[in-house]
Scaffold this active site. Structure first.
Site, PDB file in Angstrom:
ATOM      1  N   ASP A 224       0.846  -1.118   0.014  1.00 11.04           N
ATOM      2  CA  ASP A 224       0.119  -0.103   0.019  1.00 11.04           C
ATOM      3  C   ASP A 224       1.071   1.040   0.163  1.00 11.04           C
ATOM      4  O   ASP A 224       1.942   1.230   0.420  1.00 11.04           O
ATOM      5  CB  ASP A 224      -0.843   0.182   1.269  1.00 11.04           C
ATOM      6  CG  ASP A 224      -2.098   1.020   1.022  1.00 11.04           C
ATOM      7  OD1 ASP A 224      -2.387   1.490  -0.061  1.00 11.04           O
ATOM      8  OD2 ASP A 224      -2.862   1.135   2.009  1.00 11.04           O
TER       9      ASP A 224
ATOM     10  N   ASN B  21     -10.991  -2.305  -5.205  1.00 13.83           N
ATOM     11  CA  ASN B  21     -10.444  -1.456  -5.892  1.00 13.83           C
ATOM     12  C   ASN B  21     -11.249  -1.290  -7.388  1.00 13.83           C
ATOM     13  O   ASN B  21     -10.808  -0.253  -8.075  1.00 13.83           O
ATOM     14  CB  ASN B  21      -8.815  -2.051  -6.105  1.00 13.83           C
ATOM     15  CG  ASN B  21      -7.926  -1.741  -4.921  1.00 13.83           C
ATOM     16  OD1 ASN B  21      -6.954  -2.581  -4.811  1.00 13.83           O
ATOM     17  ND2 ASN B  21      -8.031  -0.968  -4.130  1.00 13.83           N
TER      18      ASN B  21
END
Ligand code: IPE
Ligand code: IPE
Ligand code: MG
Length: 247
Positions: free
Chosen positions: A18, A66
């Site tokens: 991330d 996502n």
């Protein structure tokens, strides 16, 4: 400096990669530039894990959630995935790395999907390390799909509810041939699991680093592994009980 102890290395390292977007923003770049730099970090970490003798590496590359991102970012990521797979095939074969994938792979765009399947097939014989990419993955979705198949088999094969054990359910998950992660690393300082491997991380050691994924490299990995080796995994026991255990 402390040294890594080979016998105490995790068998399976899972990573929530991330911070690509923030890395790009800090440099006034487009988010995609962050993902491009993120792929360099993937290369560095795959190489380092292979050198260290880690048996299983699982990377969270794209979550089901996502898909809600802007279309141009999604198509950029899918192009990068395909490019990564094409460029990495020879390296994987040379280093004897088997590629696997978990997630709702059918939802990937056809080009990326076909390249993925081809890479899975071409590396299927490799056995020095298993690199698993979580693509269009969600832990809850994985469990739901497992339960659906289990219930269908319940009807067709006569599995009774009382016969269902943890092992039964594990065998219906997409990770069925992969041991549970020993160490879960999350970059960019977020203390959350974001729907990754929910069933499998029941007793996984968690390590969060502030480092943004594009800046993550071999040194950060070694830091995480050293931290992991300094921990006592108790699995619910007392430390006296563990002191008496052989090995
Ligand atoms: C991780 O970086 C990559 C993916 C989720 C695909 P992000 O894109 O989430 O980066 P941040 O969290 O916005 O910084
Ligand atoms: C988790 O990162 C998913 C991947 C690394 C692929 P996100 O950036 O999507 O997670 P949240 O939204 O911060 O929880
Ligand atoms: Mg993020």
């Amino acid at each position: 400096m402390e040294e890594l102890v080979r016998e105490r290395l995790p068998r399976h390292v899972a990573i929530i990669m991330d911070g690509n977007g923030r890395w790009a923003r800090h440099k006034s770049l487009n988010r995609i530039e962050g993902h491009i730099k993120g792929i360099e970090a993937v290369r560095a970490v795959v190489t380092a894990c292979r050198e260290l003798g880690i048996e299983f590496l699982t990377l969270y590359a794209f979550s089901i959630e996502n898909w809600k991102r802007p279309g141009n970012e999604i198509s950029g990521l899918m192009d990068l995935l395909q490019r990564y797979l094409r460029e990495e095939l020879d390296e994987m074969l040379e280093k004897n790395i088997r590629l696997r994938a978990i997630g709702d792979l059918d939802s990937l765009p056809p080009d990326a999907h076909d390249t993925l399947i081809e890479t899975l097939e071409k590396t299927a014989h490799c056995d020095a390390m298993v690199l698993t990419l979580a693509l269009s993955y969600s832990g809850r979705d994985e469990i739901i799909r497992a339960v659906r198949r289990l219930m269908a088999d319940g009807e067709n094969k006569g599995i009774r509810p009382e016969q269902i054990s943890e092992e039964t359910l594990s065998n219906y998950l997409s990770t069925k041939d992969i041991p549970d992660p020993d160490l879960l690393i999350r970059t960019s300082g977020e203390y959350r699991v974001s729907n990754f491997l929910l069933w499998q991380i029941a007793y996984t050691e968690i390590y969060v680093t502030e480092t943004l994924w594009p800046d993550f490299g071999k040194d950060d990995l070694i830091k995480a592994l050293l931290n992991y080796q300094s921990r006592q995994r108790r699995f619910g026991l007392t430390d006296e009980q563990l002191a008496m255990e052989p090995g």
